[in-house]
Design a protein around this motif. Structure first.
Motif, short mmCIF file in Angstrom:
data_model
loop_
_atom_site.label_atom_id
_atom_site.label_comp_id
_atom_site.label_asym_id
_atom_site.label_seq_id
_atom_site.Cartn_x
_atom_site.Cartn_y
_atom_site.Cartn_z
N GLN A 47 0.84 -1.19 0.00
CA GLN A 47 0.00 0.00 0.00
C GLN A 47 0.88 1.24 0.00
O GLN A 47 1.66 1.46 0.94
CB GLN A 47 -0.93 0.02 1.21
N LYS A 53 -3.03 5.44 -1.78
CA LYS A 53 -3.52 4.41 -2.72
C LYS A 53 -4.09 3.23 -1.96
O LYS A 53 -3.83 3.03 -0.78
CB LYS A 53 -2.38 3.96 -3.64
N GLN A 54 -4.88 2.45 -2.68
CA GLN A 54 -5.44 1.24 -2.09
C GLN A 54 -4.40 0.14 -1.99
O GLN A 54 -3.42 0.13 -2.75
CB GLN A 54 -6.63 0.75 -2.93
N GLU A 112 -2.78 -3.27 -2.70
CA GLU A 112 -2.85 -4.07 -3.92
C GLU A 112 -2.01 -5.33 -3.79
O GLU A 112 -1.01 -5.38 -3.06
CB GLU A 112 -2.35 -3.26 -5.12
#
Length: 111
Positions: free
Chosen positions: A39, A43-44, A46
């Motif tokens: 992460q 941002k998310q 991933e």
């Protein structure tokens, strides 16, 4: 209960390498299903790379050819070898096993 402890993060220049380790303890039957996520700020979280429950490996397109997930000699250890690191790889990297997460390890790649 499962405990996951990551290590190996740090600061590296672009083009460099790092190896992350994840040591699992508790009710671990198999490394299958264990993987790495990351992460970045803003941002998310991933997927980076993972062993599927049937023992295959999956990589994010952004790391294919540069990162390698592997099993340690001890059945409860998973590694993430990261080569040709880029500034975009900067993130907190987490080890994951089903619903369990480690505390994360910071990877910072300078340009």
């Amino acid at each position: 209960q499962v405990q996951l402890v990551e290590s190996g993060g740090g600061l590296v220049q672009a083009g460099g390498s790092l190896r992350l380790s994840c040591a699992a303890s508790g009710s671990i039957l198999s490394i299958d299903g264990m993987g790495w996520y990351r992460q970045a700020p803003g941002k998310q979280r991933e997927l980076v790379a993972t062993f599927t429950i049937d023992g295959l490996t999956i990589y994010a397109d952004s790391v294919k050819g540069r990162f390698t997930i592997s099993r340690g000699s001890a059945k409860n250890t998973v590694y993430l070898q990261m080569n040709s690191l880029k500034p975009d790889d900067t993130a907190v990297y987490y080890c994951m096993y089903y619903q369990y997460w480690g505390q994360g390890t910071q990877v910072t790649v300078s340009s």
